[in-house]
Structure formats: structure tokens, C-alpha cells
Write a protein that holds these residues in place. Structure first.
Motif, PDB file in Angstrom:
ATOM      1  N   PHE A   1       0.841  -1.103  -0.005  1.00  0.00           N
ATOM      2  CA  PHE A   1       0.158  -0.164  -0.076  1.00  0.00           C
ATOM      3  C   PHE A   1       0.883   1.342   0.136  1.00  0.00           C
ATOM      4  N   PRO A   2       0.365   2.417  -0.586  1.00  0.00           N
ATOM      5  CA  PRO A   2       1.263   3.585  -0.571  1.00  0.00           C
ATOM      6  C   PRO A   2       1.401   3.990   0.643  1.00  0.00           C
ATOM      7  N   GLY A   3       2.345   4.706   0.832  1.00  0.00           N
ATOM      8  CA  GLY A   3       2.710   5.239   2.407  1.00  0.00           C
ATOM      9  C   GLY A   3       3.966   4.801   3.143  1.00  0.00           C
ATOM     10  N   GLU A   4       4.530   5.594   3.735  1.00  0.00           N
ATOM     11  CA  GLU A   4       5.765   4.856   4.506  1.00  0.00           C
ATOM     12  C   GLU A   4       5.565   3.857   5.460  1.00  0.00           C
ATOM     13  N   LEU A   5       4.354   3.999   6.086  1.00  0.00           N
ATOM     14  CA  LEU A   5       4.092   2.887   7.004  1.00  0.00           C
ATOM     15  C   LEU A   5       4.214   1.513   6.531  1.00  0.00           C
ATOM     16  N   TYR A   6       3.644   1.482   5.307  1.00  0.00           N
ATOM     17  CA  TYR A   6       3.412   0.043   4.698  1.00  0.00           C
ATOM     18  C   TYR A   6       4.890  -0.249   4.045  1.00  0.00           C
ATOM     19  N   LYS A   7       5.614   0.788   3.358  1.00  0.00           N
ATOM     20  CA  LYS A   7       6.863   0.559   2.757  1.00  0.00           C
ATOM     21  C   LYS A   7       7.776   0.099   3.839  1.00  0.00           C
ATOM     22  N   ASP A   8       7.888   0.422   5.063  1.00  0.00           N
ATOM     23  CA  ASP A   8       8.800   0.226   6.088  1.00  0.00           C
ATOM     24  C   ASP A   8       8.680  -1.180   6.664  1.00  0.00           C
ATOM     25  N   VAL A   9       7.733  -2.002   6.474  1.00  0.00           N
ATOM     26  CA  VAL A   9       7.570  -3.105   6.858  1.00  0.00           C
ATOM     27  C   VAL A   9       8.636  -4.022   6.335  1.00  0.00           C
ATOM     28  N   PRO A  10       9.430  -4.729   7.015  1.00  0.00           N
ATOM     29  CA  PRO A  10      10.465  -5.470   6.243  1.00  0.00           C
ATOM     30  C   PRO A  10       9.972  -6.767   5.530  1.00  0.00           C
ATOM     31  N   ASP A  11       9.130  -7.401   6.012  1.00  0.00           N
ATOM     32  CA  ASP A  11       8.514  -8.506   5.171  1.00  0.00           C
ATOM     33  C   ASP A  11       7.090  -9.040   6.010  1.00  0.00           C
TER      34      ASP A  11
ATOM     35  N   LEU B   1       6.053 -11.730   7.299  1.00  0.00           N
ATOM     36  CA  LEU B   1       6.109 -12.011   8.727  1.00  0.00           C
ATOM     37  C   LEU B   1       5.822 -11.293   9.651  1.00  0.00           C
ATOM     38  N   HIS B   2       6.632 -10.128   9.709  1.00  0.00           N
ATOM     39  CA  HIS B   2       6.305  -9.305  10.734  1.00  0.00           C
ATOM     40  C   HIS B   2       5.368  -8.002  10.421  1.00  0.00           C
ATOM     41  N   ALA B   3       4.618  -8.198   9.464  1.00  0.00           N
ATOM     42  CA  ALA B   3       3.639  -7.076   9.031  1.00  0.00           C
ATOM     43  C   ALA B   3       2.362  -7.258  10.182  1.00  0.00           C
ATOM     44  N   HIS B   4       2.116  -8.645  10.394  1.00  0.00           N
ATOM     45  CA  HIS B   4       0.975  -8.808  11.710  1.00  0.00           C
ATOM     46  C   HIS B   4       1.291  -7.964  12.731  1.00  0.00           C
ATOM     47  N   ASP B   5       2.234  -7.895  13.526  1.00  0.00           N
ATOM     48  CA  ASP B   5       2.664  -7.608  14.803  1.00  0.00           C
ATOM     49  C   ASP B   5       2.671  -5.953  14.530  1.00  0.00           C
ATOM     50  N   ILE B   6       3.138  -5.366  13.437  1.00  0.00           N
ATOM     51  CA  ILE B   6       3.227  -3.856  12.981  1.00  0.00           C
ATOM     52  C   ILE B   6       2.073  -3.309  12.758  1.00  0.00           C
ATOM     53  N   MET B   7       1.237  -4.204  12.101  1.00  0.00           N
ATOM     54  CA  MET B   7      -0.229  -3.521  11.928  1.00  0.00           C
ATOM     55  C   MET B   7      -1.041  -3.514  12.986  1.00  0.00           C
ATOM     56  N   VAL B   8      -0.903  -4.486  13.813  1.00  0.00           N
ATOM     57  CA  VAL B   8      -1.577  -4.597  15.162  1.00  0.00           C
ATOM     58  C   VAL B   8      -1.334  -3.223  16.045  1.00  0.00           C
ATOM     59  N   SER B   9      -0.119  -3.131  16.067  1.00  0.00           N
ATOM     60  CA  SER B   9       0.288  -1.825  16.986  1.00  0.00           C
ATOM     61  C   SER B   9      -0.037  -0.545  16.200  1.00  0.00           C
ATOM     62  N   GLN B  10      -0.072  -0.453  14.860  1.00  0.00           N
ATOM     63  CA  GLN B  10      -0.518   0.675  14.303  1.00  0.00           C
ATOM     64  C   GLN B  10      -1.989   0.782  14.360  1.00  0.00           C
ATOM     65  N   GLY B  11      -2.791  -0.195  14.409  1.00  0.00           N
ATOM     66  CA  GLY B  11      -4.132  -0.130  14.327  1.00  0.00           C
ATOM     67  C   GLY B  11      -4.921  -0.531  13.148  1.00  0.00           C
ATOM     68  N   SER B  12      -4.301  -0.693  11.911  1.00  0.00           N
ATOM     69  CA  SER B  12      -4.626  -1.144  10.646  1.00  0.00           C
ATOM     70  C   SER B  12      -5.303  -2.490  10.649  1.00  0.00           C
ATOM     71  N   LEU B  13      -4.745  -3.463  11.364  1.00  0.00           N
ATOM     72  CA  LEU B  13      -5.371  -4.521  11.496  1.00  0.00           C
ATOM     73  C   LEU B  13      -6.657  -4.662  12.313  1.00  0.00           C
ATOM     74  N   GLY B  14      -6.800  -3.829  13.149  1.00  0.00           N
ATOM     75  CA  GLY B  14      -8.284  -3.616  14.014  1.00  0.00           C
ATOM     76  C   GLY B  14      -9.185  -3.200  13.164  1.00  0.00           C
ATOM     77  N   PHE B  15      -9.004  -2.527  12.075  1.00  0.00           N
ATOM     78  CA  PHE B  15      -9.992  -2.007  11.238  1.00  0.00           C
ATOM     79  C   PHE B  15     -10.425  -3.168  10.225  1.00  0.00           C
ATOM     80  N   MET B  16      -9.334  -3.805   9.772  1.00  0.00           N
ATOM     81  CA  MET B  16      -9.239  -5.155   8.933  1.00  0.00           C
ATOM     82  C   MET B  16     -10.416  -6.326   9.620  1.00  0.00           C
ATOM     83  N   LEU B  17     -10.008  -6.404  10.728  1.00  0.00           N
ATOM     84  CA  LEU B  17     -10.936  -7.314  11.753  1.00  0.00           C
ATOM     85  C   LEU B  17     -12.118  -6.927  11.742  1.00  0.00           C
TER      86      LEU B  17
END
Length: 255
Positions: A136-146, A148-164
Motif C-alpha cells: 500500500f502507498p505510504g511510508e508505514l507500509y513501505k517500511d514493513v520488512p516482510d 512475517l512481521h507485518a502482523h505485529d506491526i499492523m496490530v500496533s499501528q491499528g490497521s489490523l483492527g479495522f481489517m478485523l
């Protein structure tokens, strides 16, 4: 002392006395074994196509596309009304309910479809389909290393809560058709949401439609195993495509 000896002798004699008829009938009734559930779960006259050393599960009669009789734990034979998972029976009459095999095919198709999307998304975000990873466009998503680590990063950022929340809302809306099936108001096939935006099934015969359904089912089964594989490999250390785990070199041990 004489009374005690007389009582013991009387008890010993009673042990060898013939049992009355009424007592024998009662003992037989208590020892009678109930009918085995196994006799209702399998067809002893046929063998499973996938596992010929086992009898055929009673519900796997080939009426479903992709049914090869693979059910080593006979879960499809458990008699249960799964309508209670959607809404409590106290709310309204559930009619005939949802049989076990219908519920399992619904779940299998749903998990297979999600796994196909998940496998594709995991690899796409790690750059498996091109020189640039799909993000997705934006530094937040571009800085995710891979992935595997996207889940924990998105949970702490709040994006995964909206997806849920979004997925939960979709699931709630989709469950309404299962209520209709349970009440006998719909003859919908398991997993059929009439979603064919590219009209692949238009003008197709039943044999051709069944072939398409079989392809979807087999690809979904393969995707479930494939996604489990890449998630395991990534967690073991191979977080980058092609997810090769960097095992340490074998040491030369002299005995």
C-alpha cells in the motif's frame, strides 16, 4: 459368640443359593450394551476410496464434488446440528438445521479461498512476483520488512483492527444465508455465494461446472498447505522469498 457364628454361616450359605429370576433379569438389563455409534457412522459394505483399509464414512457417498472419502477420523459422520453456531436455538425455530457435511464443506471452501488470497498476498508483499514488492502507498507500509512481521506491526499501528472489523461485518452478513438454509427457506449449495463477476460459468453444462468447482476445491486445499508451509519457513528464519531457512553447517564430530 454363638449368634455371630450363626450369622456368618447363614451369609456363606446365601452366597451359594440360586439367584431368583427377577434378580437375573435385572442384572442382564444392566449389563446390556447400547448400540454402537460406529454402526451409524460407517458403511461396512464399502471401503473409502482414499483409504481402502477403512470403511466408507456414511456421509461421504460421492454426492459432493471432490469427495474421495478422505476422513480418517470420521468427523463428517458425527451427527450434529451446526445451526446453533449461527444463532441460539432459543431465538427461533431452526427447522431441519445444518447437517455436519454441509457445514464442513462450507468451512473447507471458505478456508481454501482465504488461503489462496493469503498465499498470493504473502508472496506479493515479499516481492515474489516482480522486482518491486506490492505494498500500500505510504511510508508505514513501505517500511514493513516482510510479511512475517507485518502482523505485529499492523496490530500496533491499528490497521489490523479495522481489517478485523470489516471481516467480522462481512461474516455477519454472510451468515444470514445459513440461517435460511437451516430453516429450509433456501436450497443453496455449500459455499455458493453466486459470485461470478467474470461469468466463467455462463453457458456451461453441469459437468463443466463441476469441473470448475473441483479445480477451485483442489487449489484451495493446496493453498492451505502452501500457506502453512511458507508461514512455518518464515518463522524458522527464512523470512525472505524464497523462504530458505539458514540452517547452521553440520559440525564434524569425531567419536
Amino acid at each position: 459368640m454363638k449368634l455371630c457364628i450363626a450369622s456368618l454361616l447363614a451369609g456363606s450359605a446365601a452366597a451359594f443359593a440360586p439367584v431368583q429370576q427377577g434378580t437375573a433379569v435385572k442384572s442382564t438389563e444392566l449389563n446390556a450394551m447400547p448400540e454402537r455409534m460406529w454402526n451409524k457412522m460407517v458403511d461396512k459394505t464399502e471401503r473409502s476410496k482414499a483409504m481402502p483399509f477403512l470403511p466408507r464414512p456414511i456421509n461421504l457417498d460421492g454426492s459432493y464434488v471432490g469427495d474421495v472419502g478422505f476422513d480418517p477420523f470420521f468427523l463428517s459422520s458425527i451427527p450434529k446440528n451446526f445451526a446453533g453456531f449461527i444463532q441460539p436455538p432459543s431465538w427461533e425455530d431452526q427447522g431441519e438445521g445444518i447437517p455436519t457435511l454441509y457445514w464442513m464443506r462450507e468451512a473447507e471452501l471458505k478456508h481454501g479461498r482465504v488461503a489462496m488470497l493469503a498465499w498470493t498476498g504473502w508472496l506479493a508483499a515479499d516481492g515474489a512476483f516482480g522486482p518491486v514488492p506490492f505494498r500500500f502507498p505510504g511510508e508505514l507500509y513501505k517500511d514493513v520488512p516482510d510479511s512475517l512481521h507485518a502482523h505485529d506491526i499492523m496490530v500496533s499501528q491499528g490497521s489490523l483492527g479495522f481489517m478485523l472489523f470489516a471481516i467480522g461485518f462481512i461474516e455477519f452478513c454472510m451468515s444470514s444465508v445459513l440461517v435460511e438454509v437451516a430453516k429450509g427457506e433456501s436450497d443453496r449449495e455449500a459455499g455458493d455465494f453466486a459470485l461470478d463477476p467474470l461469468h466463467f460459468l455462463d453457458g456451461k453444462s453441469k459437468e463443466q461446472i463441476d469441473e470448475m468447482k473441483l479445480k477451485e476445491l483442489q487449489n484451495g486445499r493446496a493453498a492451505m498447505m502452501a500457506f502453512s508451509g511458507i508461514a512455518t519457513q518464515a518463522a524458522l528464519g527464512g523470512s525472505e522469498f524464497p523462504y530458505l531457512v539458514p540452517y547452521p553447517e553440520v559440525l564434524d564430530v569425531t567419536w
